[in-house]
Design a protein around this motif. Structure first.
Motif, PDB file in Angstrom:
ATOM      1  N   GLY A 244      -0.441   4.739   1.290  1.00 29.19           N
ATOM      2  CA  GLY A 244      -1.895   4.686   1.395  1.00 29.19           C
ATOM      3  C   GLY A 244      -2.634   5.408   0.289  1.00 29.19           C
ATOM      4  O   GLY A 244      -3.808   5.751   0.455  1.00 29.19           O
TER       5      GLY A 244
ATOM      6  N   GLY B   9      -4.324  -1.990   4.817  1.00 22.78           N
ATOM      7  CA  GLY B   9      -3.172  -1.647   3.993  1.00 22.78           C
ATOM      8  C   GLY B   9      -1.936  -2.331   4.547  1.00 22.78           C
ATOM      9  O   GLY B   9      -1.616  -2.177   5.726  1.00 22.78           O
TER      10      GLY B   9
ATOM     11  N   TYR C 109      -3.623  -0.128   9.015  1.00 17.29           N
ATOM     12  CA  TYR C 109      -2.349  -0.371   8.332  1.00 17.29           C
ATOM     13  C   TYR C 109      -1.514  -1.339   9.163  1.00 17.29           C
ATOM     14  O   TYR C 109      -1.571  -1.335  10.401  1.00 17.29           O
ATOM     15  CB  TYR C 109      -1.573   0.937   8.128  1.00 17.29           C
ATOM     16  N   ARG C 110      -0.758  -2.152   8.466  1.00 18.67           N
ATOM     17  CA  ARG C 110       0.098  -3.123   9.132  1.00 18.67           C
ATOM     18  C   ARG C 110       1.399  -3.266   8.349  1.00 18.67           C
ATOM     19  O   ARG C 110       1.386  -3.312   7.120  1.00 18.67           O
ATOM     20  CB  ARG C 110      -0.602  -4.478   9.232  1.00 18.67           C
ATOM     21  N   CYS C 111       2.497  -3.324   9.073  1.00 18.03           N
ATOM     22  CA  CYS C 111       3.801  -3.523   8.444  1.00 18.03           C
ATOM     23  C   CYS C 111       4.134  -5.012   8.456  1.00 18.03           C
ATOM     24  O   CYS C 111       4.104  -5.650   9.512  1.00 18.03           O
ATOM     25  CB  CYS C 111       4.883  -2.733   9.181  1.00 18.03           C
TER      26      CYS C 111
ATOM     27  N   CYS D 207       0.803  -1.230   0.000  1.00 16.92           N
ATOM     28  CA  CYS D 207       0.000   0.000   0.000  1.00 16.92           C
ATOM     29  C   CYS D 207       0.828   1.270   0.000  1.00 16.92           C
ATOM     30  O   CYS D 207       0.316   2.347  -0.302  1.00 16.92           O
ATOM     31  CB  CYS D 207      -0.937   0.005   1.194  1.00 16.92           C
TER      32      CYS D 207
ATOM     33  N   ALA E  65       1.614   6.526   5.973  1.00 19.33           N
ATOM     34  CA  ALA E  65       0.198   6.217   5.747  1.00 19.33           C
ATOM     35  C   ALA E  65      -0.631   6.482   7.002  1.00 19.33           C
ATOM     36  O   ALA E  65      -1.726   7.060   6.919  1.00 19.33           O
ATOM     37  CB  ALA E  65       0.059   4.760   5.308  1.00 19.33           C
TER      38      ALA E  65
ATOM     39  N   SER F   8      -5.454   2.978  -0.598  1.00 23.03           N
ATOM     40  CA  SER F   8      -6.210   2.514   0.572  1.00 23.03           C
ATOM     41  C   SER F   8      -7.188   3.571   1.071  1.00 23.03           C
ATOM     42  O   SER F   8      -8.350   3.267   1.383  1.00 23.03           O
ATOM     43  CB  SER F   8      -5.243   2.139   1.703  1.00 23.03           C
TER      44      SER F   8
ATOM     45  N   ILE G 263       4.563   2.848   6.138  1.00 22.61           N
ATOM     46  CA  ILE G 263       3.396   2.662   6.998  1.00 22.61           C
ATOM     47  C   ILE G 263       3.235   3.850   7.942  1.00 22.61           C
ATOM     48  O   ILE G 263       2.114   4.305   8.206  1.00 22.61           O
ATOM     49  CB  ILE G 263       3.513   1.343   7.796  1.00 22.61           C
TER      50      ILE G 263
ATOM     51  N   ASP H 153       2.230  -3.207   4.054  1.00 19.78           N
ATOM     52  CA  ASP H 153       3.476  -2.842   3.367  1.00 19.78           C
ATOM     53  C   ASP H 153       4.664  -3.291   4.208  1.00 19.78           C
ATOM     54  O   ASP H 153       4.594  -3.312   5.442  1.00 19.78           O
ATOM     55  CB  ASP H 153       3.550  -1.333   3.115  1.00 19.78           C
TER      56      ASP H 153
END
Length: 319
Positions: A118, A133, A160-162, A115, A144, A121, A141, A135
């Protein structure tokens, strides 16, 4: 004539040198990531991490991605309107699949792999989708998260998540999985495509956008694009580009009998007008949409994936 010959010789030399450099980088990258169970390419992560502050600059290196939303967002909307709802059990306990289309993104679970900051997203979440999202770059992240925090209405619909897509549990099932401008940056494309399809629920759809592997994609998509600032220097390696046919085969082989290619269509960018449009041909960019069958027991219809894409609708939508 002599001046033209000199220019052609110089251009040929630069292209040859770049191809050799790309080949060396690819070999080193593959060796470095060979022991990893993830499709993440550490060099690619570092590359885009260094550019993370520019994600939301509409005039920066990522400007074409900003403009691409004019095609990507309506494409996802059309895909959402045509995918099949999750089967629900009837009173007698049998699965009852309904083919009623969803008119909006409300209630749809969307996974945006790679993502970045973002860019895709956020607008999907604003249209009502529940978006995750994902990445591999912590810095992307962070960008984002910071950008989305300005809009409190996104808090309940956008996360969002890494990390890597491979790390998501098998229980994670999404209506739509998106990998936009990502597959050309992973080190194991077959594994990556398989993961995308695994995370897709029955009846859902996966959306890819990427670059075709052609001479034109090398000349314009890399050499010229980097020279005029349409792409960050070193952002792409031609050896990682993939043709629509090869991507379609990866999708079908990821889950034999379960996946069906629904659409493959060209995307053309006009840098002077800063505008994307759908194209019958795909010399550089294209999208590919595939769906997961509700019943994986049926034999895969190869002829369906080889059908020519439908002509664009009057409103310009490809599906």
């Amino acid at each position: 004539n002599s001046e033209i010959e000199k220019m052609m010789t110089c251009c040929s030399y630069r292209c040859t040198r770049r191809l050799l450099q790309d080949g060396q980088r690819l070999a080193l990258s593959q060796a470095r990531n060979a022991s990893s169970s993830s499709s993440i390419n550490d060099e690619e992560v570092a590359k885009f991490s260094s550019l993370s502050a520019k994600w939301w600059d509409p005039r920066g290196e990522f400007a074409p991605l900003h403009h691409m939303n004019a095609l990507r967002v309506p494409l996802v909307q059309e895909v959402a309107a045509n995918i099949v709802r999750t089967p629900s059990p009837t009173s007698d306990g049998n699965a009852n699949a309904t083919t009623e289309p969803r008119p909006t993104l409300k209630g749809m679970k969307v996974l945006d792999i790679g993502c970045g900051g973002g860019l895709l997203s956020e607008p999907l979440a604003r249209l009502g989708a529940s978006v995750l999202g994902l990445d591999a770059s912590p810095r992307s992240i962070d960008v984002a998260l910071h950008h989305s925090s300005v809009d409190p209405s996104l808090a309940d619909r956008l996360q969002y998540r890494c990390g890597a897509a491979e790390d998501l549990p098998t229980s994670s099932q999404f209506d739509i999985v998106i990998a936009s401008e990502v597959i050309e940056h992973v080190h194991d494309q077959a594994s990556f495509v398989k993961t995308c399809c695994r995370l897709l629920r029955a009846g859902g759809a996966v959306v890819f956008t990427t670059l075709n592997k052609t001479c034109l994609s090398y000349g314009l998509g890399i050499v010229v694009a980097e020279a005029v600032g349409l792409a960050p220097a070193g952002a792409h390696e031609w050896d990682k580009f993939i043709s629509p046919d090869d991507l379609g085969l990866l999708v079908m082989n990821s889950a034999v009998g379960a996946m069906r290619v629904e659409l493959s269509r060209g995307m053309a960018y006009n840098p002077f007008m800063q505008r994307w449009s759908w194209s019958a041909e795909a010399p550089i960019n294209y999208c590919l949409v595939a769906s997961k069958r509700l019943s994986t027991a049926t034999e895969f219809d190869v002829s369906a994936s080889g059908a020519s894409p439908p002509p664009p609708a009057e409103n310009g939508s490809p599906v």
